[in-house]
Motif scaffolding. Structure first.
Motif, PDB file in Angstrom:
ATOM      1  N   GLY A 800       4.328   6.340  -0.998  1.00 14.35           N
ATOM      2  CA  GLY A 800       5.072   6.320   0.381  1.00 14.35           C
ATOM      3  C   GLY A 800       4.201   5.552   1.277  1.00 14.35           C
ATOM      4  N   CYS A 801       3.556   4.422   0.984  1.00 14.71           N
ATOM      5  CA  CYS A 801       2.925   3.720   1.682  1.00 14.71           C
ATOM      6  C   CYS A 801       3.382   2.446   2.209  1.00 14.71           C
ATOM      7  N   VAL A 802       3.163   1.537   3.198  1.00 19.44           N
ATOM      8  CA  VAL A 802       3.409   0.223   3.558  1.00 19.44           C
ATOM      9  C   VAL A 802       2.179  -0.374   4.256  1.00 19.44           C
ATOM     10  N   GLY A 803       1.641  -1.417   3.790  1.00 27.14           N
ATOM     11  CA  GLY A 803       0.466  -2.040   4.102  1.00 27.14           C
ATOM     12  C   GLY A 803       0.855  -3.203   4.794  1.00 27.14           C
ATOM     13  N   HIS A 804       0.121  -4.146   5.818  1.00 27.25           N
ATOM     14  CA  HIS A 804       0.544  -5.181   6.507  1.00 27.25           C
ATOM     15  C   HIS A 804      -0.775  -5.693   6.892  1.00 27.25           C
TER      16      HIS A 804
END
Length: 819
Positions: A800-804
């Motif tokens: 459940g993770c988004v990285g940018h």
């Protein structure tokens, strides 16, 4: 000479440091910028060996805009192309001033180079679309400057030639073309035996330099920020160096080094040509556009076979040297002398008055400020002169050198090569328009009684094409699509109509905003219609949309023509021209025609290439679906990178894979590629509707490609075979001049949602957004807003993770799956 001496010989203060008659030392580096400054220093070898900043000098060419510099070492010449004065000029230090070698280049002239064995200068003229040749004289004050000795060696199938180089010992000429089909080409010294050397993977090839020792070419690709090379036959291509964000200008090969001017960083950079590593740098230059080296090693010279030829115009060095005449002349007196002949008229404006048809050289558009009245009158040749005529309409068949015209109720022809006239047809009605279809060899004319006729070459009887119109006039023809356009006057309602050349039902394309339209013409290059209406020049696309309007001073304008990027019109005895893109602000230039061309009625462009360079690529792209490349006197079809030539040798196909591949978006070339993991082979992915992919991803669930199309600022998707495209989301913002852009795309396979980074038009902020692909983007949710904007994105659905990340730091956050 035919020009005023004040224009020919510059006063000596322009190069005050060089007017002592001493010239340059061997191995002097020369750097020019567009603000007319020449920077130079001697001891080039010593600088490259010791890496100590040289002592350089600067000289100011006042009121010039220098684009290129070349040298003739044996004669102690410098040669420059000058965009401000539209000239090629020579600076010989021995006479303390500059001399124009040629006047009448376009304002976008490219680079110059010197054949030091034949003593000729070549230049690439981007605006006029040709490679020109002009002979030099050891005493430059004896050089003809009025264009009388110019030889256009290549013009067919050229779009935007810019860089030019020569290998005199090999008798080969090379040039770059950064137009719609970028390429690097070669020919002999007169434009014959033409070969396309490089045509794939080019963006904007510009400067060019030839290594006469290793027989290699080096060129700058300004769009890619690279310097590349191949051998003189086009084999062994490699990228020598690539510098992201660079703005390379001029290029010069010297021994084991490559010198290149860096316009953005105001430097001269030196790289090792074998490794591509930086060797030296010279800072504090202002916008350097070109570099050359005054060196005997770069121009080895034995006795030239031209030294004893005594050619009146041009000599070409070789085992069997030859004399060549300039355009507009034929050889005489055993081949060494040249005599003017109307039979050799080349690229001209053909202008009619009531009683005359005259040819005006096309480069007079730019050379006229330098020509006196006597030279102008001599340059304008009247091929038809009959006081009993009443000439109204013109058309031209450039391939067969034939001019058609209407006088009274008759249609007549004049053939330039044979100097013969013929009456083709006499009509009972008033002839209101004339047009020639070069693809089908048919002449069309309209009558005010409602008919349009055609006459095919070699036939004596005309054919009715349309006979139930109202009052057609001002015909224009699109030969590629076999379509006729005309003005229709029906019951005080004026409209534009079109139909096929075979007489299918005509269709209205424009019926509003027209007052008194006249002189309708179709331009193949821009795919647009132009016409005169009251005191306006108006233009629309071929379907009647995208209207542009430009105000002119007179309502009595008599003719309209297009030559390449220039729009030309007539008013009494004046020719006026400007950029053909009426949507762009641009200055107009007007010059007065000689007295013999007063009371003008029409104008057409006669654009006949020399027979030595006529190529079938000129007709419908040679039948090729992608690239038509010159090969000798013929052509061959080729394909862009990622495509293969089909069995018919004209079509281009791609072998896309259904699985086990990478997707790569080439933003620069506007193409999407599949790289097959097992074979490492590359195939082009076919995207519909001319998309330019900037960011790409793939949805394994639906087997669809998803990309950001920068051309229309929208996220799109299509099947692997490119059969259809659907817009997922547009990024255009109401009341915002520029749209936002996309930095990254990611598909969550578990939910079939698309995550993407959106970046504001001013690059000040950005958002991470998610949309449902199943609902085709109708619902969108913003997960995060960041300053500075996010560039790249990665998702971990299980966590459940988004990285940018962007240029400053990497960050991550938890998201709630979007349902």
């Amino acid at each position: 000479m035919g020009v005023c001496l004040a224009c020919v010989l510059f006063s000596s203060f322009i190069l005050n440091q060089l007017s002592q008659g001493q010239g340059f030392e061997d191995n002097t580096t020369l750097i020019v910028n567009q603000t007319s400054i020449l920077t130079y220093f001697s001891g080039t070898r010593e600088w490259l060996a010791a890496d100590e900043l040289p002592q350089f000098s600067r000289s100011d060419f006042q009121f010039h805009e220098l684009e290129s510099v070349a040298v003739h070492f044996a004669w102690k010449y410098l040669l420059f192309s000058d965009r401000a004065r539209k000239t090629i000029f020579v600076y010989p230090a021995t006479i303390g001033g500059g001399v124009y070698a040629h006047v009448g280049t376009s304002p976008s002239v490219g680079h110059v180079t010197v054949d030091w064995l034949s003593n000729n200068v070549y230049w690439a003229d981007t605006g006029l679309g040709w490679i020109g040749l002009q002979p030099l004289r050891k005493d430059p004050r004896k050089t003809s400057t009025n264009g009388a000795s110019i030889k256009v060696v290549v013009s067919s199938s050229l779009d935007k030639p810019y860089g030019v180089a020569v290998l005199p010992h090999s008798r080969r000429l090379f040039w770059t073309d950064h137009g719609s089909q970028p390429k690097v080409e070669s020919s002999d010294l007169l434009g014959r035996d033409r070969r396309t050397l490089v045509w794939q993977g080019l963006s904007r090839p510009t400067s060019l330099s030839a290594d006469h020792v290793q027989h290699k070419l080096y060129w700058v690709d300004e769009g890619k920020g690279t310097v590349e090379s191949c051998n003189v036959t086009g084999e062994g291509r490699r990228i020598v160096l690539a510098v992201h964000g660079s703005h390379f200008g001029g290029l010069q090969v010297f021994e084991e080094f490559i010198m290149v001017s860096e316009r953005k960083r105001n430097e001269l950079k030196v790289y090792r040509k074998k490794e591509g590593t930086e060797a030296r740098s010279l800072p504090d230059l202002f916008n350097p556009v070109d570099v050359a080296i005054f060196s005997s090693a770069l121009q080895p010279r034995e006795n030239s076979t031209c030294d004893s030829m005594n050619c009146e115009h041009i000599c070409i060095h070789g085992d069997a040297p030859s004399c060549v005449c300039a355009n507009g002349y034929i050889s005489s007196d055993g081949g060494t002398k040249c005599a003017g002949s109307v039979k050799t008229i080349w690229k001209s404006m053909i202008v009619s008055t009531r009683t005359k048809i005259c040819t005006v050289p096309i480069n007079m558009l730019f050379s006229h400020p330098y020509l006196d009245n006597r030279t102008k009158n001599k340059s304008v040749i009247c091929v038809v002169d009959n006081s009993s005529l009443n000439i109204r309409h013109l058309a031209v068949d450039s391939h067969n050198a034939t001019v058609f015209y209407v006088t009274g109720h008759a249609i007549r022809s004049y053939t330039i090569h044979s100097e013969t006239e013929e009456e083709l047809h006499s009509s009972l009605g008033d002839i209101s328009g004339l047009a020639y279809d070069w693809a089908g060899g048919r002449l069309f004319w309209s009558l005010t009684n409602g008919s349009i006729y055609s006459l095919t070459q070699g036939h004596s009887e005309p054919t009715v094409v349309y006979n139930s119109l109202h009052s057609p006039s001002d015909l224009a023809v699109d030969s590629r699509r076999s379509v006729l356009y005309w003005v229709e006057n029906a019951d005080a309602v004026v409209s534009f109509q079109f139909g096929t050349i075979n007489g299918t039902l005509p269709i209205n394309i424009l019926n509003s905003g027209l007052k008194t339209p006249r002189n309708l013409l179709y331009d193949q290059k821009t795919d647009r219609l132009y016409w005169l209406d009251l005191n306006y020049i108006v233009s629309v696309d071929k379907n009647g949309g995208d209207i542009h309007r430009y105000t002119i001073l007179s309502t009595q304008t008599a003719g309209l023509a297009v030559f390449r990027d220039y729009l030309i019109w007539l008013d009494d005895n004046n020719i006026t021209f400007r950029d053909a893109d009426l949507g762009v602000d641009d200055d107009t230039v007007t010059f007065v025609l000689p007295n013999k061309t007063h009371d003008v009625t029409d104008i057409v462009i006669y654009d006949a290439a020399d027979s030595s360079e006529q190529h079938s690529c000129e007709l419908d792209n040679g039948g090729c679906s992608q690239l038509c490349l010159a090969q000798g006197q013929g052509h061959m079809c080729q394909c862009h990178f990622g495509f293969q030539l089909g069995k018919d040798n004209t079509s281009c196909i791609t072998d896309y894979a259904a699985s086990d591949f990478f997707l790569v978006a080439d933003k620069l070339l506007g193409q999407l590629y599949q790289v097959k993991r097992s074979t490492k082979s590359v195939s082009a992915a076919i995207l519909p509707d001319g998309s330019i992919p900037e960011v790409v991803t793939f949805n394994p669930n639906t087997r669809e490609i998803i990309w950001y199309d920068s051309r229309v600022a929208a996220i799109k998707l299509s099947s692997l075979n490119g059969s259809s495209a659907n817009v997922v989301r547009t990024l255009k913002v109401a009341n915002q001049a520029q749209p936002n852009t996309v930095g990254s795309l990611c598909v969550d396979q578990s939910t079939n949602n698309l995550f993407f980074t959106e970046i504001s038009a001013d690059n000040s902020q950005g958002w991470i957004r998610v949309i449902s692909l199943e609902r085709r983007g109708d619902v969108m949710r913003t997960l995060n807003r960041t300053i500075p904007p996010p560039r790249y994105l990665a998702i971990a659905p299980n966590a459940g993770c988004v990285g940018h990340f962007h240029s400053y730091f990497i960050s991550s956050f938890i998201y709630v799956p979007f349902i």
